[in-house]
Design a protein around this motif. Structure first.
Motif, short mmCIF file in Angstrom:
data_model
loop_
_atom_site.label_atom_id
_atom_site.label_comp_id
_atom_site.label_asym_id
_atom_site.label_seq_id
_atom_site.Cartn_x
_atom_site.Cartn_y
_atom_site.Cartn_z
N LYS A 1 -7.02 6.71 -2.96
CA LYS A 1 -7.99 6.23 -3.95
C LYS A 1 -9.07 5.38 -3.27
CE LYS A 1 -5.16 5.75 -8.09
NZ LYS A 1 -4.65 4.72 -9.00
N ARG A 2 -8.64 4.51 -2.39
CA ARG A 2 -9.60 3.64 -1.72
C ARG A 2 -10.57 4.48 -0.88
NH1 ARG A 2 -7.34 -0.91 2.05
NH2 ARG A 2 -7.54 0.81 3.51
N TYR B 1 2.68 7.09 5.89
CA TYR B 1 3.13 7.40 4.53
C TYR B 1 3.39 8.88 4.31
CZ TYR B 1 0.49 3.03 3.99
OH TYR B 1 -0.02 1.78 4.13
N LEU C 1 -11.89 10.96 -8.25
CA LEU C 1 -11.29 9.93 -9.12
C LEU C 1 -11.90 10.00 -10.51
CD1 LEU C 1 -11.20 6.64 -7.02
CD2 LEU C 1 -9.24 7.94 -7.89
N ASP D 1 -9.90 5.86 -12.56
CA ASP D 1 -9.00 5.34 -11.54
C ASP D 1 -7.78 6.23 -11.26
OD1 ASP D 1 -8.66 3.37 -9.59
OD2 ASP D 1 -7.02 2.47 -10.76
N MET E 1 0.84 -1.21 0.00
CA MET E 1 0.00 0.00 0.00
C MET E 1 0.88 1.25 0.00
SD MET E 1 -3.18 1.17 0.28
CE MET E 1 -4.50 0.57 1.30
N ASN E 2 0.56 2.21 -0.86
CA ASN E 2 1.20 3.52 -0.74
C ASN E 2 0.10 4.57 -0.55
OD1 ASN E 2 0.11 4.14 -3.23
ND2 ASN E 2 1.98 3.58 -4.32
N GLN F 1 -12.98 6.21 -3.22
CA GLN F 1 -13.96 5.23 -3.73
C GLN F 1 -15.05 4.97 -2.70
OE1 GLN F 1 -11.39 2.03 -4.71
NE2 GLN F 1 -11.29 2.59 -6.86
N LYS G 1 -1.01 6.98 -2.36
CA LYS G 1 -1.92 7.20 -3.48
C LYS G 1 -3.05 6.16 -3.46
CE LYS G 1 -1.31 8.61 -8.23
NZ LYS G 1 -0.29 8.68 -9.26
N ASN G 2 -2.69 4.89 -3.28
CA ASN G 2 -3.70 3.84 -3.24
C ASN G 2 -4.61 4.00 -2.03
OD1 ASN G 2 -2.83 2.75 -5.60
ND2 ASN G 2 -1.38 1.35 -4.61
N TYR G 3 -4.02 4.43 -0.93
CA TYR G 3 -4.82 4.66 0.28
C TYR G 3 -5.87 5.74 0.01
CZ TYR G 3 -5.75 6.46 5.00
OH TYR G 3 -6.36 6.90 6.14
#
Ligand code: SAH
Length: 347
Positions: free
Chosen positions: A8-9, A32, A178, A181, A1-2, A12, A4-6
């Motif tokens: 995005k989630r 992070y 978003l 994605d 996990m970085n 979402q 950015k993904n955190y």
């Protein structure tokens, strides 16, 4: 996990986030966040700040601190507070430059306000060996009731801002959502509850971005209230503007270059220009009698930076002379930091 993904989630699951929330997470997420894990300063890092350029800067801040301490009647029991001290170089220079002032150090307690545990460690390693009464706090909420001088360099630019943008005559919040994605800026809900933003928006055209930093305003109000009641003053230095000015000042910097804001979140420094008019107004609201805004060039020259540079040069090698000259130019020249950087004195 970085990070950015955190983000995005989170988007979402819960919908777009404010620019303020984005900044707070990008800089200070416990795992992070940029300031929690990087060594951002210096040639090898992402940016260089004034105290890291030359000892001259810290010495001029020390001149101000010493003069204010004397103006307060040389209190025995007093505190010096630094907000967002980075690697602790400014405080180190202030302590060194004031070493011979009688009574200054004897009962001085220092408070370092720092949210990054990684940077707290760097500051502790540097400062604990040279001063015996230093505390670290994450916020300014627990300042002691005694005469207080406060300094901050490049602290307020790191505090979260909200952005608003006018579209079809209405003011919307500018948020991060978003699209396919990927993180993107988008229009959020209509409406704004900050009076200052409403007033600016009334005179602006569609598409203009307007910024507000309630977190900064709140801190300056608190600081001013504290020094009004207990005695003291504050010196806030940063890059920024005086009103009227508006536009998008959010920026990311990585390895001394501007960087796309929504790329490499948590790996680049994210800041916004400081609205000095808003901070001066906040100080007034907090009860301070006098708020003075000047450029960094004016401030450093008033404190005697040129004379000090000449003195240092008189004892230096040719190579060192050149370095001193270059640092001086960098700090005061209008083409470099001299004009973009401003100083707010709150007395
Ligand atoms: N004053 C230093 C560092 C500037 S960088 C110098 O001039 O070199 C910004 C500093 O503020 C870092 O130390 C960062 O960790 C700290 N900081 C950022 N946001 C903060 C917050 N909300 N509360 C406390 N410290 C914060």
């Amino acid at each position: 996990m970085n990070l950015k993904n955190y983000l995005k989630r989170q988007i979402q699951q819960q919908g777009p986030i404010s620019v303020a929330e984005f900044m707070q997470l990008a800089l200070m997420h416990p795992e992070y966040g940029y300031y929690q894990k990087q060594q951002p300063f210096g040639k090898q890092g992402d940016f260089i700040t004034a105290p890291e350029i030359s000892q001259l800067f810290g010495e001029m801040v020390a001149v101000w601190v010493a003069a204010m301490w004397q103006q307060m009647g040389c209190p025995k029991d007093w505190q010096l507070v630094e907000l967002g001290p980075g690697r602790g170089v400014l405080m180190q220079d202030i302590l060194r430059a004031t070493k011979h002032i009688e009574g200054f150090h004897a009962c001085l307690s220092i408070v370092m306000v720092e949210q990054s545990s990684a940077l707290q460690k760097v500051q502790k390693d540097r400062l604990i060996p040279i001063h015996n009464k230093i505390e670290w706090h994450e916020t300014i909420d627990r300042l002691l009731p005694k005469p207080t001088l406060i300094v901050a360099n490049e602290f307020f630019d790191a505090l979260p801002i909200y952005q608003y943008v006018k579209a079809n005559g209405a003011v919307h919040e500018r948020v991060i959502g978003l699209e396919n994605d990927a993180l993107c800026f988008t229009l959020g809900a209509k409406g704004v509850n900050t009076q200052a933003v409403i007033e600016i928006a009334a005179h602006e055209s569609d598409g203009k971005v307007i910024e507000a930093s309630p977190a900064s305003v709140h801190i300056v109000e608190q600081l001013a209230a504290h020094t009004t009641v207990h005695g003291g003053a504050a010196l806030l230095i940063d890059y920024g503007y005086e009103m009227p000015a508006c536009g998008d000042t959010l920026q990311a910097v990585k390895a001394h270059q501007y960087h796309p804001i929504l790329e490499d979140v948590g790996e680049a420094d994210i800041t916004a220009h400081v609205n000095f008019t808003a901070l001066a107004e906040a100080a007034k609201q907090g009860g301070s009698k006098e708020q003075k805004i000047m450029t960094q060039e004016e401030f450093l020259k008033q404190m005697g930076i040129e004379l000090r540079a000449r003195l240092l040069q008189s004892k230096a090698t040719q190579e060192q002379k050149k370095v001193i000259e270059e640092s001086l130019t960098r700090l005061v020249s209008p083409e470099e930091m001299g004009t973009l950087f401003k100083v707010l004195m709150i007395i």
